[in-house]
Design a protein around this motif. Structure first.
Motif, PDB file in Angstrom:
ATOM      1  N   VAL A  40      50.930  20.525  51.961  1.00 34.09           N
ATOM      2  CA  VAL A  40      51.834  19.663  52.715  1.00 34.09           C
ATOM      3  C   VAL A  40      53.152  20.411  52.844  1.00 34.09           C
ATOM      4  O   VAL A  40      53.705  20.876  51.843  1.00 34.09           O
ATOM      5  CB  VAL A  40      52.054  18.309  51.996  1.00 34.09           C
ATOM      6  N   ARG A  41      53.631  20.547  54.081  1.00 35.74           N
ATOM      7  CA  ARG A  41      54.901  21.240  54.351  1.00 35.74           C
ATOM      8  C   ARG A  41      54.936  22.649  53.765  1.00 35.74           C
ATOM      9  O   ARG A  41      55.947  23.085  53.219  1.00 35.74           O
ATOM     10  CB  ARG A  41      56.072  20.436  53.814  1.00 35.74           C
ATOM     11  N   GLY A  42      53.809  23.341  53.824  1.00 38.71           N
ATOM     12  CA  GLY A  42      53.760  24.726  53.373  1.00 38.71           C
ATOM     13  C   GLY A  42      53.706  24.904  51.868  1.00 38.71           C
ATOM     14  O   GLY A  42      53.924  25.996  51.360  1.00 38.71           O
ATOM     15  N   ARG A  43      53.418  23.844  51.150  1.00 42.53           N
ATOM     16  CA  ARG A  43      53.355  23.904  49.694  1.00 42.53           C
ATOM     17  C   ARG A  43      52.082  23.214  49.221  1.00 42.53           C
ATOM     18  O   ARG A  43      51.688  22.194  49.759  1.00 42.53           O
ATOM     19  CB  ARG A  43      54.588  23.204  49.122  1.00 42.53           C
ATOM     20  N   GLU A  44      51.470  23.791  48.211  1.00 44.23           N
ATOM     21  CA  GLU A  44      50.233  23.254  47.651  1.00 44.23           C
ATOM     22  C   GLU A  44      50.555  22.239  46.551  1.00 44.23           C
ATOM     23  O   GLU A  44      51.486  22.438  45.773  1.00 44.23           O
ATOM     24  CB  GLU A  44      49.459  24.415  47.030  1.00 44.23           C
ATOM     25  N   TYR A  45      49.779  21.163  46.503  1.00 43.18           N
ATOM     26  CA  TYR A  45      49.925  20.153  45.451  1.00 43.18           C
ATOM     27  C   TYR A  45      48.556  19.866  44.863  1.00 43.18           C
ATOM     28  O   TYR A  45      47.582  19.722  45.603  1.00 43.18           O
ATOM     29  CB  TYR A  45      50.519  18.849  46.009  1.00 43.18           C
ATOM     30  N   ASP A  67      63.181  18.607  48.841  1.00 41.37           N
ATOM     31  CA  ASP A  67      62.916  19.993  48.452  1.00 41.37           C
ATOM     32  C   ASP A  67      61.445  20.244  48.090  1.00 41.37           C
ATOM     33  O   ASP A  67      61.068  21.345  47.721  1.00 41.37           O
ATOM     34  CB  ASP A  67      63.820  20.417  47.284  1.00 41.37           C
ATOM     35  N   GLY A  68      60.603  19.213  48.195  1.00 40.08           N
ATOM     36  CA  GLY A  68      59.177  19.345  47.919  1.00 40.08           C
ATOM     37  C   GLY A  68      58.766  18.947  46.517  1.00 40.08           C
ATOM     38  O   GLY A  68      57.583  18.888  46.202  1.00 40.08           O
ATOM     39  N   THR A  69      59.716  18.656  45.653  1.00 50.78           N
ATOM     40  CA  THR A  69      59.413  18.216  44.302  1.00 50.78           C
ATOM     41  C   THR A  69      58.803  16.820  44.337  1.00 50.78           C
ATOM     42  O   THR A  69      59.343  15.936  45.017  1.00 50.78           O
ATOM     43  CB  THR A  69      60.699  18.166  43.439  1.00 50.78           C
ATOM     44  N   PRO A  70      57.684  16.601  43.648  1.00 52.27           N
ATOM     45  CA  PRO A  70      57.136  15.245  43.598  1.00 52.27           C
ATOM     46  C   PRO A  70      58.155  14.275  43.002  1.00 52.27           C
ATOM     47  O   PRO A  70      58.832  14.574  42.026  1.00 52.27           O
ATOM     48  CB  PRO A  70      55.914  15.391  42.686  1.00 52.27           C
ATOM     49  N   LYS A  71      58.286  13.095  43.604  1.00 55.54           N
ATOM     50  CA  LYS A  71      59.253  12.111  43.132  1.00 55.54           C
ATOM     51  C   LYS A  71      58.942  11.620  41.724  1.00 55.54           C
ATOM     52  O   LYS A  71      59.839  11.193  41.012  1.00 55.54           O
ATOM     53  CB  LYS A  71      59.320  10.927  44.105  1.00 55.54           C
ATOM     54  N   ASN A  72      57.682  11.713  41.309  1.00 60.33           N
ATOM     55  CA  ASN A  72      57.321  11.245  39.975  1.00 60.33           C
ATOM     56  C   ASN A  72      57.377  12.357  38.920  1.00 60.33           C
ATOM     57  O   ASN A  72      56.967  12.166  37.793  1.00 60.33           O
ATOM     58  CB  ASN A  72      55.949  10.584  39.975  1.00 60.33           C
ATOM     59  N   ALA A  73      57.926  13.515  39.289  1.00 58.02           N
ATOM     60  CA  ALA A  73      58.070  14.619  38.332  1.00 58.02           C
ATOM     61  C   ALA A  73      59.177  14.284  37.341  1.00 58.02           C
ATOM     62  O   ALA A  73      60.206  13.721  37.722  1.00 58.02           O
ATOM     63  CB  ALA A  73      58.389  15.915  39.058  1.00 58.02           C
TER      64      ALA A  73
END
Length: 75
Positions: A40-45, A67-73
């Protein structure tokens, strides 16, 4: 004629940033290096289950910071 163009677009696509998340951004389940992934958006999750890929791709703003950081991190 389409096949060469498709091949060029695949080769020219930038590689996604590798996944670094320890929990699923959607449901919060534990993930491992063998977990299913989605880009998603050029980043793997990494994801905890198969249904989370479509959920994250459909509404990334709900689960990811700008910034792509998961909100639940954990912060």
């Amino acid at each position: 004629m389409l096949a060469p163009l498709l091949a060029l677009s695949i080769l020219a696509a930038p590689a996604a940033k590798p996944a670094t998340n320890a929990i699923c951004p959607v449901l919060g389940g534990k993930v491992t290096e063998k977990s299913k992934t989605v880009v998603v958006r050029g980043r793997e999750y990494r994801l905890c289950c198969g249904g989370c890929d479509a959920t994250l791709a459909k509404n990334p703003d709900r689960y990811l910071e700008k910034d792509g950081t998961p909100k639940n991190a954990k912060k």
